[in-house]
Design a protein around this motif. Structure first.
Motif, PDB file in Angstrom:
ATOM      1  N   ARG A 433      88.224  17.991   1.367  1.00 35.68           N
ATOM      2  CA  ARG A 433      86.642  18.189   1.760  1.00 35.68           C
ATOM      3  C   ARG A 433      86.202  18.862   0.406  1.00 35.68           C
ATOM      4  NH1 ARG A 433      84.700  20.895   6.112  1.00 35.68           N
ATOM      5  NH2 ARG A 433      86.899  21.039   6.971  1.00 35.68           N
ATOM      6  N   GLU A 446      79.867  19.981   6.897  1.00 38.13           N
ATOM      7  CA  GLU A 446      80.959  19.141   7.234  1.00 38.13           C
ATOM      8  C   GLU A 446      80.399  17.883   7.937  1.00 38.13           C
ATOM      9  OE1 GLU A 446      84.740  19.278  10.377  1.00 38.13           O
ATOM     10  OE2 GLU A 446      83.959  21.040   9.278  1.00 38.13           O
ATOM     11  N   LEU A 469      90.239  16.848   6.676  1.00 39.85           N
ATOM     12  CA  LEU A 469      89.485  17.368   5.495  1.00 39.85           C
ATOM     13  C   LEU A 469      90.038  18.424   4.816  1.00 39.85           C
ATOM     14  CD1 LEU A 469      85.769  17.014   6.893  1.00 39.85           C
ATOM     15  CD2 LEU A 469      86.597  15.532   5.051  1.00 39.85           C
ATOM     16  N   ASP A 470      90.893  19.142   5.523  1.00 40.13           N
ATOM     17  CA  ASP A 470      91.461  20.090   4.959  1.00 40.13           C
ATOM     18  C   ASP A 470      92.779  20.001   4.239  1.00 40.13           C
ATOM     19  OD1 ASP A 470      89.269  22.058   5.142  1.00 40.13           O
ATOM     20  OD2 ASP A 470      90.032  22.225   7.326  1.00 40.13           O
TER      21      ASP A 470
END
Length: 581
Positions: A433, A446, A469-470
Motif C-alpha cells: 500500500r 484504498e 495491500l499490507d
C-alpha cells in the motif's frame, strides 16, 4: 590544552549551537558533575580529621560518627552520578539525533553530482559513525571532562590550603602535561580524519557484499570479496592502532610526570612534618589529593582522543551541511502542465568527464505523444531524461516545458509533472500500500489504490499475498518477482497521474509472460500522456509516434518505426539484428 586554530574554534562554536534546546539539561549535568567531584574532594579533605582526630588524638565520638559521614557521602555521590550521567546522556543523544536529522534532510536536497562523486559506504558512514562520534563526545567525554576538571581544581585547592610549598610542585609538572596534551591532540585529529575514511571503506565493501551476494555466490567470488574486506578492515585496524599508540604514549608520559610530582611531594613533606609545619593528617590529604590527580589527568588525555575525533567528524559533517542545495531559481508555479517538451541545441558533459555525452540535441515532443530513444549503451539516452528531470543543470542549450525553460519553474512543482518507471525499480521496506501511495500520494484512499493496481495488472497477485495491500515487500522488494515489482511501480505512476511519463528500460529484465503483463499496464499508463521511452528491445517501441536513434551523443536518425525501416539505415540494422536473434 593545545592552541585552537580558527577553523577548530568555529567548529566548537557551531557545535555549541546544537546545545541550545538542551542548555538547561546541559547546565544541570555540569552542576551535578561538579557536585560529584565536590563529594570526592570533601572525602579527601576529611582524611585530615580521620588521621589527626581519629587515629592520633583517638577521638571516639568522631570515630563512631565516621561511618555515618561515609554513608551520606556515598549516597550523595551515587545521586549526583546518576543525575550527571542521565543529563549528559540525554543531551548527547539529543544532539546526535538533531544532527542526524539535519544531515539526512540535507542529503535529500543535494544535487545528483554529489552522490555521483561518493560511494554509498561513505554516505552511510558519515550518517552513522561520524555522528556517533559527536554524541559520544558529549555524553561521555564532556561529562568526564567536567568531573575531572572540578576534581583537579578541588585537589589543587586542598594542596595549597594545607601547604603552599607542596602546591608549587604541581605547577612544575603542569606545563609538561599541557605540552604532552598539545602534541597528542594534533596527532589525534590527523588520525581521526584517516579513521573516518577507512570506516567508509569498510561500510562500502560490506554494503556491496550484502547487496550482491547472489553474484558473489554464482561467480564464486567469496575469496575476492574476503580479500577486499580484509584490505579495508586492515587499513582501519592500522589507524586504530596508531590511535592506541598515541593515546598510550601520552597517558604514560602523564603518569610519569605525576609520579615525579608525587616523589617531590614526599621529599618536601618529610621536611615540613619534621619542622612542624605540616601535620600527619595534612600530609595524608596532600598526598591523597596529589595521587587523585593521576587518574583525571589520564582521563583528560583519553577524552582528548574522543573530543578530537568529534571535531574531525563535525568538520566532515559541516562540510556537507554547507554545500549548496540543488539549484532552484525558478519562480513559476504550475499546477498541471500540458506536457509539451522541446530540446534546443543541447550539449552536456558530466562534471567528472570533460568529454560531451550529448552534442547539439534538437527534438520536440508534442503534448500527448510518445517518443522513444534507442541506441547503444553510453549513447546519451538516460542523460536526456536526467536533464529533463533537472538532476543536472542544463549547459549550452535549452529544455522547454510548455514553451518555458524548465529552470523557470519552481522545482517542487516541476517534478510533480513527471512520473518515472525504470528498469531498476526502487521499492521501500514497507507495505505494498505505502509503496503504491508513495510521496505526495501518501493519503490516497484504498479504493483509488485498488483501482490503479487493477489498471497496472497488479491487483491479482496483490490479493494473493499474505496480508494483501499490507504485505511487507522486503528490502527493495525482495519478496516480489521482477514483474511484480515493475507493476507496483506502474501502479505508483498511475496514482501520481502526472502529465509526462518517462519509461527507462521498463521491461528489459522481464520474461515474456511478465513483459506481456507489464506492457499492457504500460499501454494503460501511457494513454493521454506525453511519454519518453528508453528501450533496447525495439519490439516494445514500434508503436511510438517518433523514434530517435542516438549514437555517441547525437541524434543520427528520427522517424516512425516504418519510416526508419524504409531508410535502411542504422535503425534498420539494429532491428534486423534483434529480429534475427
Amino acid at each position: 590544552m593545545p592552541p585552537i586554530k580558527e577553523s577548530t574554534w568555529k567548529t566548537y562554536k557551531r557545535l555549541f549551537g546544537y546545545l541550545k534546546p538542551y542548555r538547561w539539561m546541559f547546565v544541570g549535568g555540569i552542576i551535578t558533575g561538579a557536585l560529584f567531584s565536590a563529594v570526592d574532594v570533601t572525602i579527601i579533605d576529611g582524611m585530615q580529621r580521620v588521621i589527626d582526630e581519629g587515629f592520633v588524638e583517638q577521638d571516639e565520638r568522631f570515630l563512631y560518627k565516621l561511618p555515618l559521614y561515609l554513608i551520606i557521602a556515598m549516597v550523595l555521590r551515587s545521586l549526583f552520578n546518576f543525575m550527571s550521567e542521565y543529563a549528559m546522556g540525554l543531551v548527547g543523544r539529543g544532539i546526535m539525533h538533531d544532527i542526524r536529522m539535519q544531515l539526512f534532510g540535507k542529503y535529500l536536497t543535494l544535487p545528483a553530482s554529489f552522490f555521483d562523486a561518493r560511494t554509498g559506504g561513505e554516505i552511510v558512514s558519515t550518517m552513522t559513525y561520524n555522528v556517533e562520534r559527536i554524541g559520544t563526545s558529549v555524553s561521555d567525554a564532556i561529562k568526564d571532562l567536567v568531573r575531572d576538571l572540578f576534581l583537579i581544581i578541588g585537589a589543587i585547592g586542598l594542596i595549597f590550603y594545607h601547604s603552599w610549598q607542596l602546591g608549587l610542585i604541581f605547577f612544575i609538572g603542569g606545563p609538561l602535561v599541557a605540552w604532552v596534551l598539545r602534541a597528542a591532540s594534533k596527532r589525534f585529529k590527523e588520525i581521526s580524519r584517516k579513521l573516518q575514511n577507512t570506516m567508509s571503506d569498510v561500510t562500502q565493501v560490506t554494503s556491496e557484499a550484502f547487496q550482491g551476494y547472489r553474484t558473489i555466490k554464482t561467480f564464486s567470488g567469496e575469496s575476492q570479496e574476503t580479500q577486499s574486506f580484509y584490505r579495508a578492515s586492515n587499513a582501519n585496524r592500522r589507524q586504530q592502532l596508531r590511535m592506541v599508540i598515541t593515546k598510550s604514549i601520552s597517558s604514560s608520559l602523564v603518569y610519569s610526570i605525576a609520579g615525579l610530582a608525587l616523589a617531590g611531594v614526599i621529599l618536601v613533606s618529610a621536611d615540613l612534618i619534621l619542622s612542624g609545619k605540616l601535620t600527619p593528617g595534612g600530609f595524608t590529604v596532600c598526598f591523597t589529593a596529589m595521587a587523585s590527580l593521576s587518574k583525571p589527568l589520564k582521563t583528560i588525555s583519553s577524552m582528548n582522543v574522543i573530543i578530537q575525533q568529534a571535531v574531525a567528524a563535525a568538520q566532515s559533517i559541516f562540510a556537507i551541511l554547507d554545500r549548496p542545495d540543488e539549484p532552484d531559481s525558478g519562480t513559476v508555479a504550475v499546477e498541471r502542465a500540458r506536457g509539451d517538451i522541446e530540446f534546443k541545441s543541447l550539449t552536456f558533459n558530466y562534471p567528472s568527464n570533460q568529454q560531451p555525452v550529448l552534442r547539439d540535441i534538437h527534438f520536440h515532443v508534442p503534448q500527448g505523444k510518445s517518443y522513444a530513444l534507442v541506441g547503444k549503451s553510453g549513447s546519451g539516452k538516460s542523460t536526456i531524461t536526467n536533464l529533463l528531470l533537472r538532476f543536472y543543470p542544463v549547459q549550452p542549450g535549452q529544455i522547454l516545458l510548455d514553451g518555458r525553460s524548465i529552470e523557470e519553474y519552481q522545482l517542487s512543482d516541476f517534478r510533480k509533472q513527471f512520473a518515472l518507471v525504470s528498469q531498476h525499480v526502487t521499492l521501500f521496506d514497507d507495505t505494498v500500500r505505502n509503496n503504491i501511495a508513495y510521496g505526495i500520494n501518501i493519503d490516497a484512499s484504498e479504493e483509488r489504490i485498488i483501482e490503479v493496481a487493477r489498471q497496472a495488472n497488479a491487483w491479482e497477485f496483490i490479493q494473493k499475498l499474505p496480508q494483501g495491500l499490507d504485505t511487507i515487500v522486503g528490502d527493495n522488494g525482495t519478496n516480489l518477482s521482477g514483474g511484480q515489482r515493475q507493476r507496483i511501480a506502474i501502479a505508483r505512476a498511475l496514482l501520481k497521474d502526472a502529465p509526462v511519463l518517462i519509461l527507462d528500460e521498463a521491461t528489459s529484465a522481464l520474461d515474456n509472460e511478465s513483459e506481456r503483463l507489464v506492457q499492457n499496464a504500460l499501454d494503460e499508463l501511457m494513454r493521454n500522456r506525453t511519454t519518453i521511452v528508453i528501450a533496447h528491445r525495439l519490439s516494445t517501441i514500434e508503436k511510438a509516434d517518433q523514434i530517435l536513434l542516438l549514437h555517441e551523443g547525437q541524434i543520427i536518425e528520427q522517424g516512425t518505426h516504418q519510416e526508419l525501416l524504409a531508410m535502411q539505415g542504422e535503425y534498420a540494422k539494429l532491428h534486423a539484428n534483434q529480429f534475427r536473434d
